[in-house]
Design a protein around this motif. Structure first.
Motif, PDB file in Angstrom:
ATOM      1  N   LEU A   1       0.800  -1.216   0.000  1.00 51.25           N
ATOM      2  CA  LEU A   1       0.000   0.000   0.000  1.00 51.25           C
ATOM      3  C   LEU A   1       0.836   1.270   0.000  1.00 51.25           C
ATOM      4  O   LEU A   1       1.816   1.381   0.738  1.00 51.25           O
ATOM      5  N   PHE A   2       0.417   2.240  -0.801  1.00 52.68           N
ATOM      6  CA  PHE A   2       0.857   3.626  -0.666  1.00 52.68           C
ATOM      7  C   PHE A   2      -0.112   4.319   0.289  1.00 52.68           C
ATOM      8  O   PHE A   2      -1.329   4.126   0.191  1.00 52.68           O
ATOM      9  N   GLY A   3       0.408   5.135   1.188  1.00 46.57           N
ATOM     10  CA  GLY A   3      -0.441   5.884   2.094  1.00 46.57           C
ATOM     11  C   GLY A   3      -0.435   7.359   1.770  1.00 46.57           C
ATOM     12  O   GLY A   3      -0.510   7.767   0.610  1.00 46.57           O
ATOM     13  N   THR A   4      -0.324   8.190   2.802  1.00 50.79           N
ATOM     14  CA  THR A   4      -0.297   9.642   2.675  1.00 50.79           C
ATOM     15  C   THR A   4       0.998  10.155   3.314  1.00 50.79           C
ATOM     16  O   THR A   4       1.848   9.366   3.720  1.00 50.79           O
ATOM     17  N   ILE A   5       1.155  11.474   3.432  1.00 49.79           N
ATOM     18  CA  ILE A   5       2.406  11.989   4.004  1.00 49.79           C
ATOM     19  C   ILE A   5       2.338  12.132   5.526  1.00 49.79           C
ATOM     20  O   ILE A   5       3.384  12.225   6.169  1.00 49.79           O
ATOM     21  N   LYS A   6       1.156  12.122   6.118  1.00 44.43           N
ATOM     22  CA  LYS A   6       1.032  12.336   7.561  1.00 44.43           C
ATOM     23  C   LYS A   6       1.222  11.019   8.318  1.00 44.43           C
ATOM     24  O   LYS A   6       0.547  10.027   8.036  1.00 44.43           O
ATOM     25  N   VAL A   7       2.103  11.017   9.285  1.00 44.07           N
ATOM     26  CA  VAL A   7       2.428   9.799  10.032  1.00 44.07           C
ATOM     27  C   VAL A   7       1.189   9.192  10.666  1.00 44.07           C
ATOM     28  O   VAL A   7       0.931   7.980  10.548  1.00 44.07           O
ATOM     29  N   GLU A   8       0.390  10.001  11.347  1.00 39.91           N
ATOM     30  CA  GLU A   8      -0.753   9.485  12.096  1.00 39.91           C
ATOM     31  C   GLU A   8      -1.773   8.807  11.184  1.00 39.91           C
ATOM     32  O   GLU A   8      -2.376   7.792  11.561  1.00 39.91           O
ATOM     33  N   THR A   9      -1.980   9.345   9.999  1.00 38.76           N
ATOM     34  CA  THR A   9      -2.941   8.748   9.068  1.00 38.76           C
ATOM     35  C   THR A   9      -2.466   7.390   8.586  1.00 38.76           C
ATOM     36  O   THR A   9      -3.264   6.454   8.429  1.00 38.76           O
ATOM     37  N   ASN A  10      -1.176   7.259   8.374  1.00 45.87           N
ATOM     38  CA  ASN A  10      -0.634   5.969   7.957  1.00 45.87           C
ATOM     39  C   ASN A  10      -0.709   4.935   9.077  1.00 45.87           C
ATOM     40  O   ASN A  10      -0.866   3.735   8.818  1.00 45.87           O
ATOM     41  N   LEU A  11      -0.613   5.372  10.315  1.00 44.52           N
ATOM     42  CA  LEU A  11      -0.770   4.441  11.430  1.00 44.52           C
ATOM     43  C   LEU A  11      -2.217   3.988  11.554  1.00 44.52           C
ATOM     44  O   LEU A  11      -2.488   2.839  11.947  1.00 44.52           O
ATOM     45  N   ILE A  12      -3.168   4.850  11.207  1.00 48.33           N
ATOM     46  CA  ILE A  12      -4.567   4.424  11.139  1.00 48.33           C
ATOM     47  C   ILE A  12      -4.725   3.344  10.074  1.00 48.33           C
ATOM     48  O   ILE A  12      -5.412   2.326  10.284  1.00 48.33           O
ATOM     49  N   LEU A  13      -4.100   3.550   8.934  1.00 44.35           N
ATOM     50  CA  LEU A  13      -4.126   2.539   7.863  1.00 44.35           C
ATOM     51  C   LEU A  13      -3.562   1.220   8.369  1.00 44.35           C
ATOM     52  O   LEU A  13      -4.143   0.146   8.140  1.00 44.35           O
TER      53      LEU A  13
END
Length: 450
Positions: A116-128
């Protein structure tokens, strides 16, 4: 009836296959006889297949799946992609809702492993990561790294970019630590998420950032993913700005390694494929999104002949289908069209065929993608039990399941034994859908039961 290798006697406590033999063998019979808990049965008319591996998917783009595919790549990124990624980074509640639904639909489609590619924000990727871990999916997750703003002047009120290379590298380190915190208390075989270094692509990353990611990958033995030679516009932009092709930019930054998966690669040629093979770098082939955003089809047969490791990707939302079965069919279709062009060209009449068949595409969707990630993707002792049960024929109704028809079997005698053959499975490959998928297991754990 045939016995699965699944639970619990043939799969150990770590979710690894401990027994793999025909159901009628002496060892299997003894295992069944001594079972202390119910045995899972695969009915006649069904078979086990390794779970699919999606080697390229943009998780935040699931938000707008199926929109804007009439635009060129760079305009599409500007209008849809950056906007959706910024929106999820600003709204953790929405991000969790999107990623929870994404995980659910991946399982419904038989996808057990995903890059998966996520986003640039750390917290959002941890939600993923949390959503994938909760669903039981084996997920390799990349926090985007990008320190060059590619948004157009018309949309500059949105600045979706990290401040500089140093800030981007600090954020990656925080993401690595966050992923570690999510899984450190789990048994090793339940640590199903893994962080992946993810420079979006060369136009969004300074040489300093790329070099920093290359050093980090080597130091910590981390996987890398990005986009390579995807479209004519992108390739020319890199050549103009860096005075070299993007494959050379990646290599200079030490980002072409045996831990690297590059998506698309449509504008590479045989010498490039040979070089990727030498490096051990894998390719995520995304035939549907290539049809929309690449001016040329990916030379799949040539890459395979050069022994490049290749898997399939849906490339949501550059591709609109989350189903790897669609990617398999599209890979074959595109290769057949390329073969038609080749066969009609008198000057190339002696060239090797460039098409693939459905069996080869099935390999790419399972074993091919898994090997690119350092996994097995097959059934053998010691391998994780990542599997799906596919039911294609109902012996009680004498009919095919879902869209499948087997007219010659409908008049069979009641005591005639049905043996699945290659043609029956091929029909499923062409026409099958979610109605044929009854169960999915990841690391020995059931994640879908119908």
């Amino acid at each position: 009836m045939l016995i699965t290798i699944s639970v619990p006697q043939a799969v150990d406590d770590n979710g690894l296959i401990s027994h793999f033999e025909p159901a009628a063998s002496d060892a299997s019979s003894q295992l069944i006889e001594e079972a202390s808990t119910p045995i899972t049965l695969i009915p006649t008319g069904a078979f086990l297949l390794p779970a699919f591996c999606d080697l390229h998917l943009h998780a935040p783009q699931f938000l707008y799946q199926g929109n804007g595919l009439d635009l060129p790549l760079m305009q599409w990124l500007d209008k849809y992609t950056l906007q959706s990624e910024a929106r999820l980074d600003a709204n953790p509640t929405l991000a969790r809702r999107v990623y929870t639904q994404l995980a659910s639909q991946l399982i419904e489609n038989g996808t057990g492993t995903v890059l998966l590619f996520g986003t640039i924000k750390v917290e959002t990727n941890l939600i993923l990561a949390e959503c994938m871990l909760s669903a039981g999916i084996r997920a390799f997750i990349g926090k985007l790294s990008m320190d060059i703003d590619i948004s157009s002047p018309d949309s500059r009120k949105l600045t979706y970019v990290e401040r500089n290379a140093s800030t981007a590298l600090e954020a990656v380190t925080l993401f690595l630590e966050g992923c570690g915190s999510l899984v450190n208390q789990l048994p090793p075989t339940r640590r199903l998420i893994e962080p992946v270094l993810t420079p979006r692509f060369v136009p969004t990353c300074t040489n300093e950032l790329l070099a920093g990611l290359g050093n980090l990958s080597e130091k910590r033995n981390l996987k890398i993913q990005s986009h390579l030679a995807e479209s004519k516009e992108q390739a020319e932009r890199v050549r103009s700005e860096r005075e070299m092709d993007d494959i050379n930019v990646f290599e200079k930054a030490n980002l072409l390694t045996s831990r690297t998966i590059q998506a698309h690669c449509t504008f590479l040629q045989k010498p490039n494929f040979q070089h990727l093979t030498q490096k051990g770098t894998s390719i995520a082939h995304c035939p549907l999104s290539n049809s929309y955003f690449s001016e040329e089809p990916f030379p799949l047969r040539e890459a395979l002949d050069c022994e490049v490791q290749i898997g399939l990707g849906t490339d949501i939302a550059g591709g609109y289908s989350l189903d790897i079965m669609s990617a398999m069919r599209q890979a074959v279709m595109v290769s057949r069209m390329r073969e038609g062009v080749r066969s009609m060209d008198a000057s190339r009449s002696s060239d090797t065929k460039v098409s693939i068949d459905w069996v080869e595409s099935l390999y790419l969707a399972t074993r091919g993608g898994s090997r690119a990630l350092g996994l097995e993707g097959i059934f053998k002792i010691g391998a994780p039990f990542d599997a799906q049960e596919v039911a294609i024929y109902d012996t009680y109704t004498n009919r095919g399941i879902g869209a499948l028809n087997y007219f010659d079997l409908e008049s069979r005698l009641e005591d005639e034994r049905i043996v699945l053959d290659r043609e029956m499975v091929e029909k499923w490959w062409c026409l099958g859908d979610g109605r044929n998928r009854r169960h999915v297991w990841i690391q020995g754990h059931p994640v879908k039961d119908t």
